[in-house]
Design a protein around this motif. Structure first.
Motif, PDB file in Angstrom:
ATOM      1  N   SER A  21       9.758   2.105   1.085  1.00 43.44           N
ATOM      2  CA  SER A  21       8.641   2.021   0.147  1.00 43.44           C
ATOM      3  C   SER A  21       8.045   0.627   0.242  1.00 43.44           C
ATOM      4  CB  SER A  21       9.115   2.294  -1.288  1.00 43.44           C
ATOM      5  OG  SER A  21       8.035   2.195  -2.196  1.00 43.44           O
ATOM      6  N   PRO A  23       5.558  -1.944  -1.432  1.00 42.28           N
ATOM      7  CA  PRO A  23       4.675  -2.351  -2.523  1.00 42.28           C
ATOM      8  C   PRO A  23       3.628  -3.343  -2.008  1.00 42.28           C
ATOM      9  CG  PRO A  23       6.721  -3.567  -2.657  1.00 42.28           C
ATOM     10  CD  PRO A  23       6.849  -2.642  -1.468  1.00 42.28           C
ATOM     11  N   ARG A  60      -0.565   6.861   2.299  1.00 47.23           N
ATOM     12  CA  ARG A  60       0.337   7.892   1.772  1.00 47.23           C
ATOM     13  C   ARG A  60       0.190   9.204   2.528  1.00 47.23           C
ATOM     14  NH1 ARG A  60      -0.977   6.585  -4.572  1.00 47.23           N
ATOM     15  NH2 ARG A  60       0.636   4.965  -4.895  1.00 47.23           N
ATOM     16  N   TYR A  70       4.005   4.099  -0.540  1.00 47.10           N
ATOM     17  CA  TYR A  70       3.150   2.933  -0.762  1.00 47.10           C
ATOM     18  C   TYR A  70       2.733   2.887  -2.230  1.00 47.10           C
ATOM     19  CZ  TYR A  70       2.785   2.962   4.315  1.00 47.10           C
ATOM     20  OH  TYR A  70       3.090   2.961   5.661  1.00 47.10           O
ATOM     21  N   GLU A  71       2.817   1.708  -2.807  1.00 41.82           N
ATOM     22  CA  GLU A  71       2.389   1.506  -4.187  1.00 41.82           C
ATOM     23  C   GLU A  71       1.466   0.289  -4.236  1.00 41.82           C
ATOM     24  OE1 GLU A  71       2.955   3.543  -6.630  1.00 41.82           O
ATOM     25  OE2 GLU A  71       4.326   4.816  -5.442  1.00 41.82           O
ATOM     26  N   ASP A  73      -0.304  -2.601  -6.766  1.00 41.47           N
ATOM     27  CA  ASP A  73      -0.348  -3.302  -8.047  1.00 41.47           C
ATOM     28  C   ASP A  73      -1.587  -4.191  -8.037  1.00 41.47           C
ATOM     29  OD1 ASP A  73       0.215  -4.487 -10.500  1.00 41.47           O
ATOM     30  OD2 ASP A  73       1.528  -5.994  -9.612  1.00 41.47           O
TER      31      ASP A  73
END
Length: 386
Positions: A21, A23, A60, A70-71, A73
């Motif tokens: 993952s 970020p 994604r 994938y995130e 912020d």
């Protein structure tokens, strides 16, 4: 690793795909925007951030088949608040930041102890100095430099044999920098900028342009094209069709070199434009494209290496193996000497694509896109040397 056919499907046999993952942080330094003569084109509240969000969605789409997540912020820092401190906090959570901030802030962030070993992307600052003596080895650039945009424009003018130029430029730092880039490009392509004038009006051009601009441009002498430098998008819109001589306008209005525009439709770009419009409810702009390209570059590197290690990803981004499909007709890649994303530069009007640089006939021994901006032999950046 070997290929196997199973129940009508092609299956790759080999080591199991690792789940990871990634970020990603998007950091925006909000700026006090000075008043301009017209408010017809307000700056979107999500400029840049909307491009990064679309990049995450695209990552994604591929990542779901590979076990890669994938995130995003997004942090916006208000005017007067400490953007460097905000970056330090974000770097405690992720080693990957896409940043919309002025050059001074970018350098301060890149020099943070927390940023050493991280990968940062500049999505908005065009300063050529960031790719030259002020470069940082952890700072990549997906927005074109002022030098790239200037070279693209003057390449087109040389191609058309419009070689006698005059220039009007604004008084602000960004105007001075782009005017310097145009002067450098003129020398590079064997052209001459003759008479130059600095825009100094504070009158309301919405009422007075037809009277003031012809008089202001009367002393520019004969020229093929009038270059107008107005990086704040303040007065340039009032120059076309109001000049003393009937001449094309280029630079900040008329024919404009950009990273992206809604009028780019070829090479599959209409598909990208449509997806962005559906998600953001508006047209994609240059900073949106640069933020999208930064996030997609990370996604491509993760896909190809199967790693989330910053050192591994950085090495791949700077290698000859990296390519990004950027909807500009050519694969994009990073310059190994300064971290700048190679990319064609669309030359546009408000309603059409006029041309895209590099143009035919401008050759380079390695990559024709390196005819735009600072090439390796002239680069003073040393932070990317192994």
């Amino acid at each position: 690793m070997r290929w196997m056919i199973c129940l009508g499907f092609l299956v790759l046999s080999g080591p199991a795909l690792a789940e990871l993952s990634l970020p990603v942080g998007y950091l925006e330094r909000q700026m006090e925007r000075p008043p301009v003569l017209s408010n017809l084109d307000p700056v979107p509240h999500d400029l840049g951030a909307a491009g990064a969000a679309l990049g995450i969605d695209d990552n994604r789409t591929t990542g779901q088949f590979l076990g890669h997540g994938y995130e995003l912020d997004t942090v916006r820092v208000a005017p007067g608040e400490d953007v460097v401190a905000a970056a330090a906090r974000m770097l405690e959570q992720t080693r990957f930041l896409v940043i919309d901030a002025p050059a001074a802030d970018l350098l301060a962030i890149a020099d943070l102890p927390e940023a050493q070993g991280a990968i940062l992307f500049n999505a908005s600052a065009p300063d050529t100095s960031l790719r030259e003596g002020d470069c940082r080895g952890n700072l990549f650039h997906t927005i074109p430099s002022a030098a790239m945009r200037a070279d693209a424009l003057l390449q087109f003018l040389q191609y058309r044999r419009w070689t006698a130029l005059a220039m009007i430029s604004g008084p602000h730092d960004a105007d001075v920098a782009f005017a310097d880039a145009l002067r450098r490009a003129a020398v590079k392509f064997g052209m001459e900028i003759g008479v130059e004038q600095t825009w100094s009006f504070d009158a309301d051009m919405r009422r007075n342009a037809a009277q003031e601009v012809p008089l202001f441009t009367q002393d520019l002498g004969d020229h093929d094209v009038l270059l107008v430098v107005d990086e704040r998008d303040d007065y340039a819109r009032y120059i076309p069709y109001n000049t003393w001589l009937p001449r094309p306008v280029a630079g900040s209005d008329g024919i404009v070199p950009v990273a992206w525009s809604r009028v780019v439709e070829q090479w599959g770009a209409a598909q990208l434009q449509g997806r962005f419009s559906d998600a953001a409810g508006r047209d994609m702009r240059s900073v949106d494209y640069a933020a999208w390209a930064a996030v997609r570059a990370l996604g491509e590197a993760v896909t190809r290496t199967g790693s989330d290690d910053p050192a591994t990803l950085r090495a791949f981004l700077l290698s000859d193996a990296f390519e990004l499909a950027g909807f500009k007709g050519r694969p994009l890649s990073f310059r190994a000497w300064n971290g700048q994303l190679r990319q064609p530069i669309p030359l546009v009007t408000s309603r059409a694509l006029v041309a895209q640089a590099p143009l035919d006939g401008f050759l380079h021994q390695h990559n024709e896109m390196d005819t735009l901006g600072i090439d390796a032999p002239e680069s003073t950046c040393t932070r990317f040397e192994d």
